[in-house]
Design a protein around this motif. Structure first.
Motif, PDB file in Angstrom:
ATOM      1  N   GLN A 173     -21.621 -30.216   4.823  1.00 39.78           N
ATOM      2  CA  GLN A 173     -20.813 -30.046   4.187  1.00 39.78           C
ATOM      3  C   GLN A 173     -19.100 -30.022   4.460  1.00 39.78           C
ATOM      4  N   THR A 180     -14.674 -34.085  -5.810  1.00 42.04           N
ATOM      5  CA  THR A 180     -14.630 -33.966  -4.167  1.00 42.04           C
ATOM      6  C   THR A 180     -15.073 -32.553  -4.248  1.00 42.04           C
ATOM      7  N   LEU A 192     -16.134 -30.376  -6.019  1.00 45.34           N
ATOM      8  CA  LEU A 192     -18.118 -29.979  -6.024  1.00 45.34           C
ATOM      9  C   LEU A 192     -19.069 -30.938  -5.957  1.00 45.34           C
ATOM     10  N   ALA A 193     -18.541 -31.738  -4.866  1.00 41.92           N
ATOM     11  CA  ALA A 193     -19.080 -32.869  -3.771  1.00 41.92           C
ATOM     12  C   ALA A 193     -19.379 -32.030  -2.876  1.00 41.92           C
ATOM     13  N   THR A 194     -18.018 -31.247  -2.191  1.00 44.25           N
ATOM     14  CA  THR A 194     -18.819 -30.410  -1.112  1.00 44.25           C
ATOM     15  C   THR A 194     -18.947 -28.869  -1.703  1.00 44.25           C
ATOM     16  N   ALA A 241     -21.601 -28.279  -3.841  1.00 44.41           N
ATOM     17  CA  ALA A 241     -22.458 -27.619  -5.151  1.00 44.41           C
ATOM     18  C   ALA A 241     -23.396 -30.294  -4.529  1.00 44.41           C
ATOM     19  N   GLY A 242     -22.831 -30.293  -4.006  1.00 44.37           N
ATOM     20  CA  GLY A 242     -23.856 -31.539  -3.399  1.00 44.37           C
ATOM     21  C   GLY A 242     -24.704 -31.768  -2.578  1.00 44.37           C
ATOM     22  N   ASN A 243     -24.535 -32.825  -1.776  1.00 46.80           N
ATOM     23  CA  ASN A 243     -25.849 -32.862  -0.610  1.00 46.80           C
ATOM     24  C   ASN A 243     -26.736 -31.830  -0.219  1.00 46.80           C
ATOM     25  N   PHE A 283     -27.902 -28.934  -1.247  1.00 48.35           N
ATOM     26  CA  PHE A 283     -29.546 -28.719  -2.209  1.00 48.35           C
ATOM     27  C   PHE A 283     -30.491 -29.489  -1.925  1.00 48.35           C
ATOM     28  N   GLU A 284     -30.112 -30.562  -1.074  1.00 48.72           N
ATOM     29  CA  GLU A 284     -31.642 -31.402  -0.107  1.00 48.72           C
ATOM     30  C   GLU A 284     -32.075 -30.977   0.524  1.00 48.72           C
TER      31      GLU A 284
END
Lengths: 418, 418
Positions: free
Chosen positions: B29, B100, B102-104, B106-108, B110-111
């Motif tokens: 992240q 952005t 949130l993209a940081t 709460a973004g990828n 979780f995958e």
């Protein structure tokens, strides 16, 4: 308006009789409350109540998948039954207003204590939803803008994700353009930041892209991450357009539906849809949304490119799910609304054969980061190796065989083993 | 810009050594990819890499909570360790751009297959985020507009959720106004629909509300559900304002962050934030977001009222979670940004004593549907009974005792048993 419905398919899990749980969901999401109130007539219920259209029992579980689920009174040893459920929601209740459609099919229902599991699997939209503009460019428009007539668009992501100045980013894009790449995107973490203001980055990068296009006739498509508030996105879009850019990118889940729809309304560029945060919505088998439903909403909203992970990705997602996602983006929705799937995450020369074999399509973007840039012969060799792998995949030739006449592919196969 | 950070607290679950999993998240992240690439220097990493600030081991599980999690090479009998993790993300990477951010946070992430569980528990924003406007009215402004100087604002939801014509809705609002209610809201399923166009509903309802205000001096606040695309929300807002309305409502998760921020920018009315869909984001203990984090984002964006469920609600949420949510909305954020919690779902005269005892506050909206409207003495008696229950709660008098001198409360206590 004729009696039209939005149909939603769910996988449910409940300790209640299946038909009773299904009726609770349909009631709650149309005309229900826990006590029959003033003003609620049978005629009104008949016209506006959501209808349970299909209920297919699946397996059972001795334990609830989610906390907070209720058990019917008197039941001491509950069994949690699973089923696939199709509910038809009258269009009369919500019109084609997308945020309100989602409040209906994906709203408070996830909180109902009748359910110990609830996942939205798919959505079926009636003709009325053609009012939504959909992707302005899609596969064909993106091919036109990039000059890639067939095969996948080969691309990469600016890495490191954050930290490069606009000048450093432009230098990297120059290297990539010279390597023969079709597409470059900002990372989702890099939008309009103190160390790389969007406008400065657009100017620096497009100077390189335009010079390369003047020299070679090939214009690299760069997806600039304009995720921001509505006015800033519009301003950033105009900046990209003014400098000859051909794509803008947004973080769909965090900008949100109304913001993306507003961008689409006046956009003159393809919208590259990044789904970061998606894992939160889908990774639980018992809760959330499947991609089949999700991608339809964003296609209606007008997203031209949509991320789908890739085979043997570095994330949690299994290959069969990735294959379904790629196919979903390419399947017609209301006869059209095609969106280009963006295959990314841990991709190298190794995955093209299976990707092509399992999806039957090269109408996609194929993004590799380290899997291309770290090639022993440099980025240009890395890019050629990826194209060679795709040529082999589409021709049905095994990679090792194709590598005999293609040294870049051979070197890549030696470096990226599985 | 000074070195400032957004701090995010997570609960993680992983089969990897905790510090290694934490470092993977921080790297992914901020500046990470799976192969160290061209252009990534130590100085750049030091400046932009997210930092693991705290890592507190919790319990362990023999099985993974989420599918797709990896196990370290060579480990045949993995244990899934849980921990609380605090990561500091440099503001330098993203500025105060909320999508952005949130993209940081709460973004990828979780995958990531390093994790078999990942939930965002809380966010800590630095001073720089004061650039966001926050709630324009909050508790004080809402009290001023409704003329309710102290105690909760007593309200209800127009039910049935869908199906009433504008005229029928206005008739219901007349009954409610005459019953002495402070607040009425549209259901989240009812926005601008074929059978109840927003403009027609606003006109019909505000005619009733304004006439009642002229007669009594009390103006009922009606939250009209304007959830829609950006331009329609603006138009609807102006319609509500032009007819003397005092509140607009939006489905936060489905309109999305940029759309709500855009509405706030030019809004002249309190924004009633409905969180339908929230269950999808929070109901899994292993995945998603806790309300402590969620509510801060919407407060920065400018939401005046925010739904929190209520004690002993009809949904899945346990009481301790509801109490935390009410307190969270009322706790200062960057010294202010107060949002009024909206208590709703299965509420009757039974819950006020515990609600007040556990939160110490009556700075809230208290919405009852069937729990007020179905009172044996009619809606006016139902409304009085709710106020009597709250008077007793704030005075610390048991409900049964207070009911002796208050027949409406007594009747309600008989009707709504627990």
């Amino acid at each position: 308006m004729a009696r039209e419905f939005v149909r939603a398919t769910y996988r449910i899990e409940t300790a209640f009789p299946l038909d009773r749980a299904a009726a609770a969901l349909a009631g709650e999401q149309s005309s229900g409350t826990f006590v029959r109130v003033h003003g609620e007539t049978d005629e009104l219920r008949d016209r506006h109540l959501a209808k349970v259209e299909r209920l297919t029992p699946l397996d059972e579980s001795p334990t609830p998948s989610l906390p907070g689920a209720a058990v019917p009174k008197g039941v001491t040893n509950p069994v949690y039954r699973r089923a696939e459920l199709v509910v038809a929601f009258p269009l009369e209740n919500m019109g084609t207003n997308l945020p309100t459609v989602l409040a209906t099919v994906a709203g408070n229902l996830f909180e109902l204590r009748e359910f110990s599991g609830l996942k939205l699997l798919d959505l079926d939209f009636p003709e009325a939803f053609r009012v939504h503009p959909g992707p302005q460019f899609g596969v064909a428009g993106t091919r036109r803008l990039t000059g890639v007539a067939s095969g996948p668009m080969v691309g990469t992501i600016v890495k490191p994700s954050v930290g490069l100045t606009p000048g450093q980013t432009a230098d990297l894009v120059r290297t990539l353009a010279e390597a023969g790449i079709d597409f470059v995107k900002d990372d989702e973490l890099q939008a309009d930041s103190p160390h790389s203001p969007l406008e400065d980055r657009v100017k620096a990068v497009m100077r390189v892209v335009n010079a390369h296009a003047d020299r070679t006739g090939k214009k690299v498509m760069v997806a600039f991450n304009i995720s921001d508030d509505v006015d800033a996105m519009r301003r950033h879009h105009d900046t990209v357009l003014a400098h000859g850019g051909t794509c803008v990118m947004v973080s769909l889940n965090h900008v949100g539906l109304a913001g993306v729809m507003k961008l689409r309304q006046s956009s003159e560029l393809p919208i590259h849809g990044h789904r970061n945060g998606w894992g939160m919505l889908t990774r639980s088998p018992a809760l959330g949304v499947e991609f089949a439903a999700y991608q339809k909403v964003w296609r209606l909203a007008g997203v031209d490119h949509l991320h789908v992970n890739g085979l043997r990705n570095k994330f949690w997602e299994p290959d069969e799910s990735v294959v379904r996602s790629i196919k979903a983006c390419l399947s017609p929705l209301l006869g059209g609304y095609g969106t280009m799937p963006v295959v990314a995450s841990g991709q190298t020369v190794r995955q093209p054969p299976d990707t092509y074999r399992l999806t039957g399509s090269a109408d996609l973007m194929y993004l590799a980061g380290g899997g291309m840039m770290a090639h022993s012969g440099g980025p240009a060799a890395g890019c050629r190796a990826i194209r060679q792998a795709w040529d082999a995949a589409v021709a049905g030739v095994p990679l090792d065989e194709h590598a005999k006449g293609h040294p870049e592919l051979r070197a890549a196969l030696e470096a990226y083993r599985e």
